[in-house]
Write a protein that holds these residues in place. Structure first.
Motif, PDB file in Angstrom:
ATOM      1  N   MET A  41      10.300   7.312 -14.675  1.00 44.54           N
ATOM      2  CA  MET A  41      10.080   6.026 -14.027  1.00 44.54           C
ATOM      3  C   MET A  41       8.609   5.907 -13.654  1.00 44.54           C
ATOM      4  SD  MET A  41      12.029   4.325 -10.721  1.00 44.54           S
ATOM      5  CE  MET A  41      13.527   3.995 -11.630  1.00 44.54           C
ATOM      6  N   ARG A  42       8.165   4.684 -13.583  1.00 47.38           N
ATOM      7  CA  ARG A  42       6.773   4.402 -13.228  1.00 47.38           C
ATOM      8  C   ARG A  42       6.332   5.237 -12.041  1.00 47.38           C
ATOM      9  NH1 ARG A  42       6.228  -1.744 -12.039  1.00 47.38           N
ATOM     10  NH2 ARG A  42       5.761  -1.136  -9.894  1.00 47.38           N
ATOM     11  N   GLY A  43       5.119   5.762 -12.113  1.00 52.22           N
ATOM     12  CA  GLY A  43       4.673   6.752 -11.150  1.00 52.22           C
ATOM     13  C   GLY A  43       4.618   6.295  -9.709  1.00 52.22           C
ATOM     14  N   ASP A  44       4.515   4.983  -9.477  1.00 53.13           N
ATOM     15  CA  ASP A  44       4.413   4.502  -8.096  1.00 53.13           C
ATOM     16  C   ASP A  44       5.764   4.238  -7.454  1.00 53.13           C
ATOM     17  OD1 ASP A  44       4.840   2.347  -9.831  1.00 53.13           O
ATOM     18  OD2 ASP A  44       3.809   0.922  -8.519  1.00 53.13           O
ATOM     19  N   MET A  45       6.846   4.449  -8.186  1.00 47.97           N
ATOM     20  CA  MET A  45       8.188   4.226  -7.645  1.00 47.97           C
ATOM     21  C   MET A  45       8.679   5.499  -6.962  1.00 47.97           C
ATOM     22  SD  MET A  45       9.145   1.037  -8.258  1.00 47.97           S
ATOM     23  CE  MET A  45       7.511   0.734  -7.557  1.00 47.97           C
ATOM     24  N   VAL A  46       8.181   5.699  -5.752  1.00 47.61           N
ATOM     25  CA  VAL A  46       8.463   6.910  -4.983  1.00 47.61           C
ATOM     26  C   VAL A  46       8.936   6.508  -3.588  1.00 47.61           C
ATOM     27  CG1 VAL A  46       6.777   8.303  -6.248  1.00 47.61           C
ATOM     28  CG2 VAL A  46       6.062   7.023  -4.209  1.00 47.61           C
ATOM     29  N   PRO A  47       9.580   7.439  -2.858  1.00 42.44           N
ATOM     30  CA  PRO A  47      10.009   7.112  -1.499  1.00 42.44           C
ATOM     31  C   PRO A  47       8.868   6.558  -0.655  1.00 42.44           C
ATOM     32  CG  PRO A  47      11.031   9.152  -2.197  1.00 42.44           C
ATOM     33  CD  PRO A  47      10.059   8.771  -3.283  1.00 42.44           C
ATOM     34  N   GLY A  48       9.162   5.467   0.031  1.00 42.25           N
ATOM     35  CA  GLY A  48       8.167   4.790   0.858  1.00 42.25           C
ATOM     36  C   GLY A  48       7.518   3.602   0.190  1.00 42.25           C
ATOM     37  N   ALA A  49       7.618   3.522  -1.146  1.00 38.10           N
ATOM     38  CA  ALA A  49       7.023   2.410  -1.885  1.00 38.10           C
ATOM     39  C   ALA A  49       7.977   1.219  -1.910  1.00 38.10           C
ATOM     40  CB  ALA A  49       6.691   2.843  -3.312  1.00 38.10           C
ATOM     41  N   SER A  50       7.425   0.047  -2.216  1.00 36.01           N
ATOM     42  CA  SER A  50       8.233  -1.166  -2.344  1.00 36.01           C
ATOM     43  C   SER A  50       8.762  -1.291  -3.759  1.00 36.01           C
ATOM     44  CB  SER A  50       7.403  -2.403  -2.001  1.00 36.01           C
ATOM     45  OG  SER A  50       6.990  -2.379  -0.665  1.00 36.01           O
ATOM     46  N   PHE A  51      10.044  -1.521  -3.903  1.00 31.97           N
ATOM     47  CA  PHE A  51      10.637  -1.754  -5.213  1.00 31.97           C
ATOM     48  C   PHE A  51      10.428  -3.217  -5.583  1.00 31.97           C
ATOM     49  CE2 PHE A  51      14.126  -2.371  -8.256  1.00 31.97           C
ATOM     50  CZ  PHE A  51      13.941  -1.263  -9.074  1.00 31.97           C
ATOM     51  N   PRO A  52      10.160  -3.522  -6.861  1.00 32.11           N
ATOM     52  CA  PRO A  52       9.935  -4.922  -7.247  1.00 32.11           C
ATOM     53  C   PRO A  52      11.137  -5.813  -6.958  1.00 32.11           C
ATOM     54  CG  PRO A  52       9.206  -3.417  -8.979  1.00 32.11           C
ATOM     55  CD  PRO A  52       9.952  -2.589  -7.988  1.00 32.11           C
ATOM     56  N   ASP A  53      10.839  -7.027  -6.550  1.00 26.74           N
ATOM     57  CA  ASP A  53      11.897  -7.991  -6.213  1.00 26.74           C
ATOM     58  C   ASP A  53      12.274  -8.786  -7.466  1.00 26.74           C
ATOM     59  OD1 ASP A  53      13.714  -9.501  -4.850  1.00 26.74           O
ATOM     60  OD2 ASP A  53      12.237 -10.706  -3.747  1.00 26.74           O
ATOM     61  N   TYR A  54      12.988  -8.119  -8.369  1.00 27.41           N
ATOM     62  CA  TYR A  54      13.356  -8.757  -9.635  1.00 27.41           C
ATOM     63  C   TYR A  54      14.340  -9.906  -9.402  1.00 27.41           C
ATOM     64  CZ  TYR A  54      11.340  -4.568 -11.750  1.00 27.41           C
ATOM     65  OH  TYR A  54      10.496  -3.555 -12.130  1.00 27.41           O
ATOM     66  N   GLU A  55      14.225 -10.913 -10.252  1.00 28.44           N
ATOM     67  CA  GLU A  55      15.175 -12.020 -10.262  1.00 28.44           C
ATOM     68  C   GLU A  55      15.817 -12.074 -11.639  1.00 28.44           C
ATOM     69  OE1 GLU A  55      15.555 -16.837  -9.360  1.00 28.44           O
ATOM     70  OE2 GLU A  55      13.598 -15.854  -9.280  1.00 28.44           O
TER      71      GLU A  55
END
Length: 203
Positions: free
Chosen positions: A1-15
């Motif tokens: 998974m993309r490297g910035d998707m780690v605990p504490g980060a914001s997950f994208p608000d997909y629609e």
């Protein structure tokens, strides 16, 4: 998974479109509650179907625990609806047939060019789509057990529920003084809270 998707980060608000072809945003589906987000291969995968059969019982606990559950797969809307019905689920299933999530998160399962699915993941999200934990489920036992999800939801609930420990003297005093904003449903009536859930998670 993309490297910035780690605990504490914001997950994208997909629609994305749900199983009934209605457009849904993750932030609206989550509301102010903890949420488990399942990124699934799709209804064709026996591992994913088995996982969702296990999630059925947990979802009953999540509903009384004021937590949300959402599944996203690369199935078409028709397949998404059949997937949801086939496992007997009644939480939102979203269709990513255009591979928006798959590409953005860099989770294309390149070992399966026939179906071109996502590598299965499960994320537990704090309110505000903040990542609490990430599980890579390419292999079935990489996926969280229901007990692991319960532990995650306990930790997130403890963190985000100001009335988690109502034995605290200051909370008892606030209740006696009719200052109830610190108590679930936090400034709303129960009727309003149930109405919001019906709007966000229609059956």
């Amino acid at each position: 998974m993309r490297g910035d998707m780690v605990p504490g980060a914001s997950f994208p608000d997909y629609e994305l479109s749900d199983h009934s072809a209605k457009r849904r945003k993750l932030s609206v589906l989550q509301g102010g509650d903890p949420m488990v987000l399942v990124l699934s291969r799709g209804g064709y995968c026996p591992k994913d179907r088995r996982q969702h059969q296990r999630l059925l019982e947990l979802h009953a606990e999540m509903e009384v625990g004021y937590c949300r559950l959402v599944t996203i797969s690369t199935d078409s809307i028709t397949e998404t609806n059949e997937y949801r019905s086939g496992v007997g689920a009644h939480w939102p299933f979203l269709s990513d047939s255009r591979r928006i999530v798959q590409k953005d998160l860099d989770i294309a399962e390149y070992t399966d060019p026939v179906h071109d699915p996502m590598i299965p993941h499960v994320l537990v999200l704090e309110p505000g789509l903040i990542i609490h934990s990430v599980y890579n489920g390419y292999w079935y036992f990489g996926r969280p057990s229901m007990d692991e999800l319960r532990q995650d939801l306990r930790a997130v609930s403890r963190k985000c529920r100001s009335d988690w420990d109502i034995t605290r003297p200051e909370l008892k005093a606030a209740w006696q003084q009719n200052r109830k904003d610190a108590f679930y449903p936090y400034g709303k009536s129960y009727a309003q809270s149930i109405g919001d859930q019906d709007k966000e998670d229609p059956r």
